[in-house]
Design a protein around this motif. Structure first.
Motif, PDB file in Angstrom:
ATOM      1  N   VAL A 125      -7.110 -36.065  -0.439  1.00 41.51           N
ATOM      2  CA  VAL A 125      -7.476 -35.244   0.713  1.00 41.51           C
ATOM      3  C   VAL A 125      -8.539 -34.189   0.430  1.00 41.51           C
ATOM      4  O   VAL A 125      -9.194 -33.708   1.350  1.00 41.51           O
ATOM      5  CB  VAL A 125      -6.245 -34.551   1.349  1.00 41.51           C
ATOM      6  N   ASP A 126      -8.722 -33.818  -0.834  1.00 40.34           N
ATOM      7  CA  ASP A 126      -9.654 -32.738  -1.123  1.00 40.34           C
ATOM      8  C   ASP A 126      -9.976 -32.738  -2.610  1.00 40.34           C
ATOM      9  O   ASP A 126      -9.363 -33.476  -3.386  1.00 40.34           O
ATOM     10  CB  ASP A 126      -9.037 -31.393  -0.739  1.00 40.34           C
ATOM     11  N   TYR A 127     -10.925 -31.930  -2.995  1.00 38.70           N
ATOM     12  CA  TYR A 127     -11.229 -31.734  -4.408  1.00 38.70           C
ATOM     13  C   TYR A 127     -11.646 -30.294  -4.633  1.00 38.70           C
ATOM     14  O   TYR A 127     -12.015 -29.591  -3.700  1.00 38.70           O
ATOM     15  CB  TYR A 127     -12.321 -32.702  -4.879  1.00 38.70           C
ATOM     16  N   GLU A 128     -11.538 -29.872  -5.872  1.00 36.34           N
ATOM     17  CA  GLU A 128     -11.937 -28.517  -6.248  1.00 36.34           C
ATOM     18  C   GLU A 128     -12.801 -28.590  -7.481  1.00 36.34           C
ATOM     19  O   GLU A 128     -12.509 -29.347  -8.406  1.00 36.34           O
ATOM     20  CB  GLU A 128     -10.711 -27.651  -6.563  1.00 36.34           C
ATOM     21  N   GLU A 129     -13.867 -27.806  -7.492  1.00 39.96           N
ATOM     22  CA  GLU A 129     -14.684 -27.667  -8.686  1.00 39.96           C
ATOM     23  C   GLU A 129     -13.935 -26.735  -9.624  1.00 39.96           C
ATOM     24  O   GLU A 129     -13.527 -25.649  -9.229  1.00 39.96           O
ATOM     25  CB  GLU A 129     -16.052 -27.075  -8.356  1.00 39.96           C
ATOM     26  N   THR A 130     -13.721 -27.169 -10.861  1.00 41.48           N
ATOM     27  CA  THR A 130     -12.960 -26.356 -11.810  1.00 41.48           C
ATOM     28  C   THR A 130     -13.817 -25.850 -12.955  1.00 41.48           C
ATOM     29  O   THR A 130     -13.303 -25.442 -13.974  1.00 41.48           O
ATOM     30  CB  THR A 130     -11.779 -27.161 -12.373  1.00 41.48           C
ATOM     31  N   GLY A 131     -15.113 -25.923 -12.807  1.00 40.29           N
ATOM     32  CA  GLY A 131     -16.010 -25.490 -13.875  1.00 40.29           C
ATOM     33  C   GLY A 131     -16.648 -26.687 -14.536  1.00 40.29           C
ATOM     34  O   GLY A 131     -17.757 -27.069 -14.218  1.00 40.29           O
ATOM     35  N   THR A 132     -15.951 -27.300 -15.477  1.00 40.83           N
ATOM     36  CA  THR A 132     -16.512 -28.439 -16.202  1.00 40.83           C
ATOM     37  C   THR A 132     -16.230 -29.769 -15.531  1.00 40.83           C
ATOM     38  O   THR A 132     -16.886 -30.760 -15.820  1.00 40.83           O
ATOM     39  CB  THR A 132     -15.968 -28.493 -17.645  1.00 40.83           C
ATOM     40  N   ALA A 133     -15.252 -29.813 -14.657  1.00 38.76           N
ATOM     41  CA  ALA A 133     -14.888 -31.069 -13.985  1.00 38.76           C
ATOM     42  C   ALA A 133     -14.381 -30.744 -12.591  1.00 38.76           C
ATOM     43  O   ALA A 133     -14.242 -29.585 -12.219  1.00 38.76           O
ATOM     44  CB  ALA A 133     -13.819 -31.815 -14.779  1.00 38.76           C
ATOM     45  N   GLU A 134     -14.079 -31.787 -11.854  1.00 35.81           N
ATOM     46  CA  GLU A 134     -13.468 -31.568 -10.554  1.00 35.81           C
ATOM     47  C   GLU A 134     -12.038 -32.079 -10.601  1.00 35.81           C
ATOM     48  O   GLU A 134     -11.701 -32.949 -11.397  1.00 35.81           O
ATOM     49  CB  GLU A 134     -14.260 -32.251  -9.448  1.00 35.81           C
ATOM     50  N   LYS A 143     -11.802 -39.643 -17.217  1.00 26.54           N
ATOM     51  CA  LYS A 143     -11.464 -41.039 -17.546  1.00 26.54           C
ATOM     52  C   LYS A 143     -10.041 -41.207 -18.084  1.00 26.54           C
ATOM     53  O   LYS A 143      -9.496 -42.298 -18.023  1.00 26.54           O
ATOM     54  CB  LYS A 143     -12.474 -41.622 -18.527  1.00 26.54           C
ATOM     55  N   ASP A 144      -9.422 -40.134 -18.586  1.00 28.11           N
ATOM     56  CA  ASP A 144      -8.045 -40.227 -19.073  1.00 28.11           C
ATOM     57  C   ASP A 144      -7.023 -40.153 -17.938  1.00 28.11           C
ATOM     58  O   ASP A 144      -5.901 -40.621 -18.087  1.00 28.11           O
ATOM     59  CB  ASP A 144      -7.755 -39.120 -20.086  1.00 28.11           C
ATOM     60  N   HIS A 145      -7.400 -39.540 -16.830  1.00 29.48           N
ATOM     61  CA  HIS A 145      -6.466 -39.368 -15.712  1.00 29.48           C
ATOM     62  C   HIS A 145      -6.759 -40.313 -14.552  1.00 29.48           C
ATOM     63  O   HIS A 145      -5.841 -40.880 -13.972  1.00 29.48           O
ATOM     64  CB  HIS A 145      -6.490 -37.924 -15.212  1.00 29.48           C
ATOM     65  N   VAL A 146      -8.023 -40.447 -14.167  1.00 29.94           N
ATOM     66  CA  VAL A 146      -8.398 -41.379 -13.100  1.00 29.94           C
ATOM     67  C   VAL A 146      -8.894 -42.637 -13.791  1.00 29.94           C
ATOM     68  O   VAL A 146      -9.993 -42.679 -14.331  1.00 29.94           O
ATOM     69  CB  VAL A 146      -9.471 -40.778 -12.171  1.00 29.94           C
ATOM     70  N   LEU A 147      -8.051 -43.665 -13.776  1.00 26.92           N
ATOM     71  CA  LEU A 147      -8.314 -44.868 -14.569  1.00 26.92           C
ATOM     72  C   LEU A 147      -9.185 -45.883 -13.843  1.00 26.92           C
ATOM     73  O   LEU A 147      -9.970 -46.593 -14.477  1.00 26.92           O
ATOM     74  CB  LEU A 147      -6.989 -45.516 -14.978  1.00 26.92           C
ATOM     75  N   LYS A 148      -9.059 -45.946 -12.523  1.00 32.66           N
ATOM     76  CA  LYS A 148      -9.834 -46.935 -11.778  1.00 32.66           C
ATOM     77  C   LYS A 148     -10.082 -46.434 -10.360  1.00 32.66           C
ATOM     78  O   LYS A 148      -9.190 -45.881  -9.720  1.00 32.66           O
ATOM     79  CB  LYS A 148      -9.076 -48.267 -11.728  1.00 32.66           C
ATOM     80  N   MET A 149     -11.306 -46.666  -9.885  1.00 37.47           N
ATOM     81  CA  MET A 149     -11.658 -46.381  -8.501  1.00 37.47           C
ATOM     82  C   MET A 149     -12.045 -47.721  -7.881  1.00 37.47           C
ATOM     83  O   MET A 149     -13.071 -48.293  -8.229  1.00 37.47           O
ATOM     84  CB  MET A 149     -12.789 -45.365  -8.438  1.00 37.47           C
ATOM     85  N   ASP A 150     -11.202 -48.204  -6.998  1.00 38.56           N
ATOM     86  CA  ASP A 150     -11.372 -49.523  -6.391  1.00 38.56           C
ATOM     87  C   ASP A 150     -11.981 -49.375  -5.000  1.00 38.56           C
ATOM     88  O   ASP A 150     -11.286 -49.079  -4.029  1.00 38.56           O
ATOM     89  CB  ASP A 150     -10.016 -50.225  -6.325  1.00 38.56           C
ATOM     90  N   LYS A 151     -13.291 -49.591  -4.908  1.00 36.76           N
ATOM     91  CA  LYS A 151     -14.011 -49.404  -3.654  1.00 36.76           C
ATOM     92  C   LYS A 151     -13.576 -50.423  -2.599  1.00 36.76           C
ATOM     93  O   LYS A 151     -13.488 -50.106  -1.419  1.00 36.76           O
ATOM     94  CB  LYS A 151     -15.514 -49.524  -3.912  1.00 36.76           C
TER      95      LYS A 151
END
Length: 170
Positions: free
Chosen positions: A119-128, A145-153
């Motif tokens: 639903v949303d994202y936040e800029e956290t400095g070095t990553a979102e 890449k360690d937490h979001v493993l795949k983005m299936d369009k």
């Protein structure tokens, strides 16, 4: 025509009617192509003004607009959003996405368990960090890449490593 928000007018600048705009895009060079400033309030276009000049100042863009010639008039634009036509956005690489393309995607863990909807994202400095609305709570997960493993369009879903998931209830 569809638009995305790329900046916010923070205030006037100087006495000649310039506005000070905070870019909120990973592609601030988009500002350098603007001929018309499309302004919105809460996502609805309410005004368009011709750009006379754009220059950078620290992390802001200072923009002189046609027919805005004094500090008081420029100040009335404070808080308005700067919008950009989606069809003019630069093409991204295969594994890159604009935020508007992935909002609403479903989020699953590696075992196929439904976590919620992005639903949303936040800029956290070095990553979102992505914000996910679950059935009873909201979660956050760092977009790496360690937490979001795949983005299936095709299926419009994210596969995540549950180890990176943090409940907002903490």
């Amino acid at each position: 025509m569809k638009y995305i928000k790329i900046g916010i007018i923070k205030n006037s600048h100087g006495l000649s009617g310039e506005v000070k705009v905070l870019p909120i895009t990973e592609y601030p060079e988009l500002f350098e192509t603007l001929k018309i400033l499309m302004l919105s309030k809460e996502g609805e276009i309410i005004k368009s003004l011709r750009v006379e000049e754009i220059r950078t100042h620290n992390e802001y863009y200072l923009i002189k607009l046609e027919d805005i010639n004094d500090k008081e008039t420029a100040k009335t634009l404070s808080g308005l959003e700067v919008m950009y036509p989606i069809h003019l956005l630069p093409k991204l690489n295969e594994n890159e996405y604009y935020w508007f393309e992935i909002v609403g995607w479903e989020v699953y863990d590696t075992d196929g368990n439904f976590i919620g909807t992005l639903v949303d994202y936040e800029e956290t400095g070095t990553a979102e960090a992505f914000r996910i609305k679950g059935e009873k709570t909201f979660y956050m997960i760092s977009n790496n890449k360690d937490h979001v493993l795949k983005m299936d369009k095709t299926r419009k879903r994210l596969i995540i490593n549950r180890d990176g998931l943090v409940s907002e209830d903490l």
